[in-house]
Design a protein around this motif. Sequence first.
Motif, PDB file in Angstrom:
ATOM      1  N   VAL A  87      29.286  57.424  31.624  1.00 36.24           N
ATOM      2  CA  VAL A  87      29.154  55.953  31.398  1.00 36.24           C
ATOM      3  C   VAL A  87      28.289  55.517  30.160  1.00 36.24           C
ATOM      4  O   VAL A  87      26.983  56.099  30.195  1.00 36.24           O
ATOM      5  CB  VAL A  87      28.073  55.455  32.564  1.00 36.24           C
ATOM      6  N   LEU A  88      28.941  54.913  29.394  1.00 40.85           N
ATOM      7  CA  LEU A  88      28.319  54.857  27.987  1.00 40.85           C
ATOM      8  C   LEU A  88      27.508  53.342  27.845  1.00 40.85           C
ATOM      9  O   LEU A  88      27.808  52.349  28.673  1.00 40.85           O
ATOM     10  CB  LEU A  88      29.530  54.540  27.040  1.00 40.85           C
ATOM     11  N   PRO A  89      26.269  53.344  27.511  1.00 35.57           N
ATOM     12  CA  PRO A  89      25.409  52.243  27.395  1.00 35.57           C
ATOM     13  C   PRO A  89      26.113  51.132  26.512  1.00 35.57           C
ATOM     14  O   PRO A  89      27.244  51.377  25.716  1.00 35.57           O
ATOM     15  CB  PRO A  89      24.527  52.869  26.509  1.00 35.57           C
ATOM     16  N   ARG A  90      25.985  49.860  26.943  1.00 33.60           N
ATOM     17  CA  ARG A  90      26.562  48.678  26.147  1.00 33.60           C
ATOM     18  C   ARG A  90      25.610  48.582  24.759  1.00 33.60           C
ATOM     19  O   ARG A  90      24.492  48.841  24.766  1.00 33.60           O
ATOM     20  CB  ARG A  90      26.436  47.461  27.016  1.00 33.60           C
ATOM     21  N   ASP A  91      26.408  48.098  23.492  1.00 35.47           N
ATOM     22  CA  ASP A  91      25.754  47.816  22.470  1.00 35.47           C
ATOM     23  C   ASP A  91      25.192  46.283  22.349  1.00 35.47           C
ATOM     24  O   ASP A  91      25.231  45.620  23.609  1.00 35.47           O
ATOM     25  CB  ASP A  91      26.604  48.270  20.922  1.00 35.47           C
ATOM     26  N   GLN A  95      29.526  45.291  24.242  1.00 35.07           N
ATOM     27  CA  GLN A  95      30.859  46.198  24.221  1.00 35.07           C
ATOM     28  C   GLN A  95      30.345  47.497  24.496  1.00 35.07           C
ATOM     29  O   GLN A  95      29.225  47.947  24.128  1.00 35.07           O
ATOM     30  CB  GLN A  95      31.661  46.124  23.101  1.00 35.07           C
ATOM     31  N   ASN A  96      31.188  48.405  25.430  1.00 35.71           N
ATOM     32  CA  ASN A  96      30.716  49.673  25.433  1.00 35.71           C
ATOM     33  C   ASN A  96      30.734  50.550  24.061  1.00 35.71           C
ATOM     34  O   ASN A  96      31.574  50.282  23.559  1.00 35.71           O
ATOM     35  CB  ASN A  96      31.534  50.435  26.667  1.00 35.71           C
ATOM     36  N   LYS A  97      29.864  51.256  23.875  1.00 37.78           N
ATOM     37  CA  LYS A  97      29.956  51.910  22.621  1.00 37.78           C
ATOM     38  C   LYS A  97      31.081  53.089  22.511  1.00 37.78           C
ATOM     39  O   LYS A  97      31.581  53.484  23.754  1.00 37.78           O
ATOM     40  CB  LYS A  97      28.405  52.807  22.320  1.00 37.78           C
ATOM     41  N   GLN A  98      31.636  53.203  21.661  1.00 41.04           N
ATOM     42  CA  GLN A  98      32.466  54.338  21.292  1.00 41.04           C
ATOM     43  C   GLN A  98      32.001  55.539  21.483  1.00 41.04           C
ATOM     44  O   GLN A  98      31.170  55.898  21.148  1.00 41.04           O
ATOM     45  CB  GLN A  98      33.330  54.131  20.163  1.00 41.04           C
ATOM     46  N   SER A  99      32.700  56.748  22.206  1.00 40.70           N
ATOM     47  CA  SER A  99      32.536  58.061  22.499  1.00 40.70           C
ATOM     48  C   SER A  99      32.636  58.665  21.234  1.00 40.70           C
ATOM     49  O   SER A  99      33.391  58.487  20.321  1.00 40.70           O
ATOM     50  CB  SER A  99      33.337  58.595  23.299  1.00 40.70           C
TER      51      SER A  99
END
Length: 105
Positions: A87-91, A95-99
């Motif tokens: 689960v990526l944190p939102r910027d 939007q979800n941050k890119q891996s």
Amino acid sequence: MRLFTLILMVVLALVQRQLWFGKNGLVEYRQVSENLLRRQADNQKLQERNMLLKEDIEDLKSGLEAIEELARNDLGFIKSGETFYRVLPRDSAGQNKQSSLPKSD
């Protein structure tokens, strides 16, 4: 009598000087006391750390659960049949941050 008083005052001053500033005097006593307190605090921290390490060793010796937990947390292992989700944190734009992992084709 004045000479005797003067001699006693000089002797008293020398004794006081030795007491305050000489070897094993009050200044050195205070420094040693502060050093002792620091060392005792360091020892307490090290004893707590040793206790945690001993508990970890006992856990690792006693069963597979601790080994599995260590492998999952530190090495990223997953069991067969499990699916790993990240689960990526939102910027700030929502939007979800890119891996940082490269995409495979």
